[in-house]
Design an enzyme around this catalytic site. Structure first.
Site, PDB file in Angstrom:
ATOM      1  N   GLN A  49      41.909  40.395  45.661  1.00  0.00           N
ATOM      2  CA  GLN A  49      42.882  41.123  46.477  1.00  0.00           C
ATOM      3  C   GLN A  49      42.396  42.490  46.960  1.00  0.00           C
ATOM      4  O   GLN A  49      42.959  43.035  47.904  1.00  0.00           O
ATOM      5  CB  GLN A  49      44.200  41.268  45.705  1.00  0.00           C
ATOM      6  CG  GLN A  49      44.885  39.926  45.484  1.00  0.00           C
ATOM      7  CD  GLN A  49      46.145  40.051  44.660  1.00  0.00           C
ATOM      8  OE1 GLN A  49      46.085  40.110  43.438  1.00  0.00           O
ATOM      9  NE2 GLN A  49      47.281  40.109  45.298  1.00  0.00           N
ATOM     10  N   HIS A  69      39.039  30.867  54.620  1.00  0.00           N
ATOM     11  CA  HIS A  69      38.149  30.592  55.756  1.00  0.00           C
ATOM     12  C   HIS A  69      38.445  29.235  56.388  1.00  0.00           C
ATOM     13  O   HIS A  69      38.309  29.059  57.590  1.00  0.00           O
ATOM     14  CB  HIS A  69      36.683  30.649  55.305  1.00  0.00           C
ATOM     15  CG  HIS A  69      36.260  32.026  54.883  1.00  0.00           C
ATOM     16  ND1 HIS A  69      35.185  32.251  54.045  1.00  0.00           N
ATOM     17  CD2 HIS A  69      36.777  33.241  55.168  1.00  0.00           C
ATOM     18  CE1 HIS A  69      35.075  33.560  53.836  1.00  0.00           C
ATOM     19  NE2 HIS A  69      36.022  34.170  54.510  1.00  0.00           N
ATOM     20  N   ASP A  82      37.963  39.073  52.802  1.00  0.00           N
ATOM     21  CA  ASP A  82      36.535  39.347  53.046  1.00  0.00           C
ATOM     22  C   ASP A  82      36.205  40.818  52.808  1.00  0.00           C
ATOM     23  O   ASP A  82      35.171  41.150  52.226  1.00  0.00           O
ATOM     24  CB  ASP A  82      36.142  38.996  54.485  1.00  0.00           C
ATOM     25  CG  ASP A  82      36.072  37.493  54.708  1.00  0.00           C
ATOM     26  OD1 ASP A  82      36.434  36.739  53.783  1.00  0.00           O
ATOM     27  OD2 ASP A  82      35.656  37.069  55.808  1.00  0.00           O
ATOM     28  N   HIS A 152      41.792  35.736  37.568  1.00  0.00           N
ATOM     29  CA  HIS A 152      43.018  36.050  38.321  1.00  0.00           C
ATOM     30  C   HIS A 152      43.024  35.217  39.615  1.00  0.00           C
ATOM     31  O   HIS A 152      42.762  35.737  40.702  1.00  0.00           O
ATOM     32  CB  HIS A 152      43.061  37.551  38.612  1.00  0.00           C
ATOM     33  CG  HIS A 152      44.415  38.067  38.998  1.00  0.00           C
ATOM     34  ND1 HIS A 152      45.045  39.092  38.340  1.00  0.00           N
ATOM     35  CD2 HIS A 152      45.260  37.702  39.979  1.00  0.00           C
ATOM     36  CE1 HIS A 152      46.212  39.343  38.907  1.00  0.00           C
ATOM     37  NE2 HIS A 152      46.373  38.510  39.902  1.00  0.00           N
ATOM     38  N   ASN A 196      45.591  35.142  34.079  1.00  0.00           N
ATOM     39  CA  ASN A 196      46.725  35.800  34.709  1.00  0.00           C
ATOM     40  C   ASN A 196      47.676  34.778  35.317  1.00  0.00           C
ATOM     41  O   ASN A 196      47.256  33.937  36.124  1.00  0.00           O
ATOM     42  CB  ASN A 196      46.247  36.720  35.835  1.00  0.00           C
ATOM     43  CG  ASN A 196      47.426  37.386  36.529  1.00  0.00           C
ATOM     44  OD1 ASN A 196      48.083  38.240  35.945  1.00  0.00           O
ATOM     45  ND2 ASN A 196      47.724  36.958  37.741  1.00  0.00           N
ATOM     46  N   GLU A 197      48.933  34.843  34.948  1.00  0.00           N
ATOM     47  CA  GLU A 197      49.986  34.031  35.563  1.00  0.00           C
ATOM     48  C   GLU A 197      49.612  32.564  35.735  1.00  0.00           C
ATOM     49  O   GLU A 197      49.615  32.030  36.851  1.00  0.00           O
ATOM     50  CB  GLU A 197      50.392  34.613  36.927  1.00  0.00           C
ATOM     51  CG  GLU A 197      50.939  36.013  36.805  1.00  0.00           C
ATOM     52  CD  GLU A 197      51.588  36.539  38.088  1.00  0.00           C
ATOM     53  OE1 GLU A 197      51.404  35.929  39.146  1.00  0.00           O
ATOM     54  OE2 GLU A 197      52.286  37.565  38.002  1.00  0.00           O
ATOM     55  N   GLU A 407      52.392  43.509  34.481  1.00  0.00           N
ATOM     56  CA  GLU A 407      52.704  43.698  35.901  1.00  0.00           C
ATOM     57  C   GLU A 407      54.206  43.910  36.056  1.00  0.00           C
ATOM     58  O   GLU A 407      55.009  43.275  35.368  1.00  0.00           O
ATOM     59  CB  GLU A 407      52.308  42.488  36.763  1.00  0.00           C
ATOM     60  CG  GLU A 407      50.828  42.366  37.031  1.00  0.00           C
ATOM     61  CD  GLU A 407      50.488  41.208  37.970  1.00  0.00           C
ATOM     62  OE1 GLU A 407      51.343  40.787  38.770  1.00  0.00           O
ATOM     63  OE2 GLU A 407      49.335  40.719  37.885  1.00  0.00           O
TER      64      GLU A 407
HETATM   65  C1  LIG Z   1      34.245  25.000  51.168  1.00  0.00           C
HETATM   66  O1  LIG Z   1      33.570  24.362  50.081  1.00  0.00           O
HETATM   67  C2  LIG Z   1      32.986  23.123  50.404  1.00  0.00           C
HETATM   68  C3  LIG Z   1      32.311  22.521  49.189  1.00  0.00           C
HETATM   69  O2  LIG Z   1      32.836  22.944  48.018  1.00  0.00           O
HETATM   70  C4  LIG Z   1      31.959  23.291  51.502  1.00  0.00           C
HETATM   71  O3  LIG Z   1      31.448  22.036  51.855  1.00  0.00           O
HETATM   72  C5  LIG Z   1      32.589  23.963  52.701  1.00  0.00           C
HETATM   73  O4  LIG Z   1      31.598  24.247  53.659  1.00  0.00           O
HETATM   74  C6  LIG Z   1      33.276  25.254  52.297  1.00  0.00           C
HETATM   75  N1  LIG Z   1      33.969  25.799  53.453  1.00  0.00           N
HETATM   76  C7  LIG Z   1      33.782  27.034  53.887  1.00  0.00           C
HETATM   77  C8  LIG Z   1      34.563  27.441  55.102  1.00  0.00           C
HETATM   78  O5  LIG Z   1      33.022  27.840  53.357  1.00  0.00           O
END
Ligand SMILES: *[C@@H]1O[C@H](CO)[C@@H](O)[C@H](O)[C@H]1NC(C)=O
Ligand SMILES: *[C@@H]1O[C@H](CO)[C@@H](O)[C@H](O)[C@H]1NC(C)=O
Ligand SMILES: *[C@@H]1O[C@H](CO)[C@@H](O)[C@H](O)[C@H]1NC(C)=O
Ligand SMILES: *[C@@H]1O[C@H](CO)[C@@H](O)[C@H](O)[C@H]1NC(C)=O
Ligand SMILES: *[C@@H]1O[C@H](CO)[C@@H](O)[C@H](O)[C@H]1NC(C)=O
Length: 503
Positions: A49, A69, A82, A152, A196-197, A407
């Site tokens: 976070q 992502h 990020d 977490h 955590n939780e 918390e």
């Molecule tokens: C998410 O993880 C998978 C494998 O665990 C991978 O193939 C994939 O490219 C990843 N996606 C991103 C957006 O990093």
């Protein structure tokens, strides 16, 4: 950070959209007006976070990197962690903020995939380790005790190929990770939180598919996840006892999220309250802090009965063997409690939950009082009496075990003049003091959170920080809100100060 309510709840919410806004402070209820000298004040954060640096210096992906992502549309503002508050490269700024608050301890979490980019523990990421060493050393140099959460929500993505917390091998991976943390940081870290939780992580990650790894397995995956969390916690605790305690003299606990549960009127059976408590707090607290080392009897009976009714030959709730019961029972030095608010409970007149599911097994619906003040988050209401009643319930049912509030927090928009957050902190500090005056063994209070952060599926749209952080600012300046000044005053005076703060 917890998201308390089950799906049905949004309906009840709609009905209370016109809720009145009243102050939630309950007042001093007799006894001392000061906290004991030994009482500790802190703030909490978590790695994903705030840290940013999601792929910096050899860090591997966590499930939250991968999820944000892959599915930006699942986050309210399509954001991710990020960069977040960039704590990974701003240790000094974080320390400055903590010093302004005058906290006694700082609860933060370690990113598993930052220190161990391969879960076998063979490969160690020196730069990631250096970051945490620097943070810990600066904390100690400033007389702030580190309280470290091992896990977490941000499980290494690599573990997902083995089905993460659905696979019992997670227990060994987690214990090796914990062992590595004790060995690397345990000379200076004396307060450890394993998980955590777990309730949120398991229900949203392995039941409802609302959080990564998006497993949809209501009433099955959810229970298996909790079973492995519980066992991995207990094994990490035993590892510390055996290998590190003598030399390091630290303490190990777990942070359990729970609300408290009330009846709106007495025509509702009291059983609903018992169900609320046992299916939330009791699920983890009964095995660890209760007398049996086993899940609450209520849950075992319900879930077995329902499973048989569904035509299964065994319970969807995993059965804990005598051996496991002995390992789990007593496997914590204190109980961490994440408390945000309470709810009313009722038993539905006709079935409202899918079969199977946790909702169906627990058979309660939860909803707020029309007069409770609501935060910006739609699940969060100011109910300080719930914290009082919860802590008394723990005192009476778990042998007055030491409790650390790990918390407690309130969300607003961006404003700096956050008087509602001050009301919330004031009301909850008073609640803690009230029950200390009634013999409850509460030793720590932790406000969630130090500064604005990535609030999971809500992105940056809900602010819980004592400090605001403008995510667009290139210096990510941490700016004190009025509530930060109030909390600093509370810590300095060891009382529950009146509301005026100099801006
Ligand atoms: C998410 O993880 C998978 C494998 O665990 C991978 O193939 C994939 O490219 C990843 N996606 C991103 C957006 O990093
Ligand atoms: C469980 O994890 C191990 C690796 O630790 C793997 O070999 C095994 O295939 C996994 N089982 C399942 C069902 O995912
Ligand atoms: C209590 O609950 C019952 C049943 O839902 C309802 O009929 C009654 O109006 C409630 N009483 C009060 C005082 O709210
Ligand atoms: C509080 O908890 C600690 C640790 O579990 C215990 O040693 C102590 O006796 C407890 N205090 C009270 C008043 O029960
Ligand atoms: C708080 O600040 C906002 C601007 O950030 C302002 O609009 C509002 O009037 C202020 N409220 C109070 C009570 O001072």
């Amino acid at each position: 950070m917890k998201v308390l309510f089950i799906t049905f709840y949004s309906l009840a919410l709609f009905c209370t959209a016109l809720a009145q806004d009243k102050e939630c402070y309950q007042g001093h209820k007799g006894g001392s007006t000061s906290f004991p000298k030994s009482f500790n004040y802190g703030v909490a954060t978590s790695a994903y976070q705030i840290e940013g640096g999601w792929n910096a210096d050899g860090k591997a992906q966590s499930i939250w990197d991968n999820y944000t992502h892959t599915y930006p549309e699942r986050i309210a503002d399509r954001s991710n962690g990020d960069d977040a508050a960039e704590s990974y490269s701003r240790v000094e700024q974080d320390i400055e903020a903590l010093k302004k608050l005058k906290v006694n301890f700082y609860r933060f979490s370690i990113s598993w995939s930052r220190v161990l980019p391969e879960v076998t523990t063979k490969k160690k990421n020196r730069k990631g380790i250096t970051y945490y060493n620097k943070l810990i050393d600066l904390l100690i140099a400033n007389n702030i005790k580190p309280m470290v959460t091992m896990f977490h929500y941000d499980m290494p993505q690599e573990l997902n190929q083995y089905n993460g917390f659905m696979n019992s091998t997670i227990i060994d991976y987690f214990v090796s990770y914990a062992d590595f943390l004790f060995k690397t940081f345990g000379d200076r870290v004396k307060l450890w939180i394993t998980h955590n939780e777990p309730y949120v992580f398991c229900s949203k990650g392995y039941g409802e598919a609302a959080y990564p790894p998006l497993v949809h397995s209501p009433g099955v995956g959810h229970y298996i996840c909790m079973d492995h969390v519980l066992k991995s916690h207990a094994m990490a605790y035993r590892k510390y006892q055996k290998k590190y305690l003598k030399e390091q003299r630290g303490r190990v606990g777990i942070a359990i999220d729970t609300g408290f549960y009330y009846l709106e009127n007495l025509t509702i059976p009291y059983e609903a309250v018992e169900r609320g408590i046992q299916y939330n707090l009791g699920w983890l607290a009964e095995p660890i802090f209760g007398k049996t080392g086993n899940y609450p009897a209520l849950m075992r009976a319900d879930i077995e009965r329902n499973s048989l009714k569904e035509g299964s030959s065994e319970s969807r709730l995993p059965v804990l063997s005598k051996k496991w019961q002995n390992i789990i029972k007593g496997s914590a030095d204190f109980m961490g409690i994440n408390y945000f608010g309470a709810t009313y409970v009722d038993i539905p007149a006709s079935p409202v939950f899918e079969i199977p599911s946790y909702g169906y097994d627990s058979n309660i619906i939860q909803y707020p009082d029309a007069s409770w003040r609501r935060a910006l988050s739609n699940w969060l209401y100011c109910v300080p009496e719930g914290l009082e009643d919860l802590l008394k319930w723990i005192r009476d049912n778990y042998n007055n075990v030491e409790v650390m509030i790990t918390e407690n927090g309130w969300s607003t928009d961006n404003r700096l003049n956050d008087s509602e957050r001050i009301d919330y902190i004031k009301a909850h500090l008073q609640a803690v003091l009230n029950v200390i005056n009634e013999g409850c063994n509460v030793t720590h209070y932790t406000y969630w959170t130090l500064f604005d952060n990535f609030e999971w599926n809500m992105g940056y749209t809900e602010k819980f920080g004592l400090f605001s952080v403008d995510m667009a600012d290139k210096d990510k300046k941490r700016v004190m809100r009025d509530s930060a000044k109030y909390y600093a005053k509370a810590i300095e005076s060891r009382k529950v100060p009146e509301l005026e703060v100099d801006s």
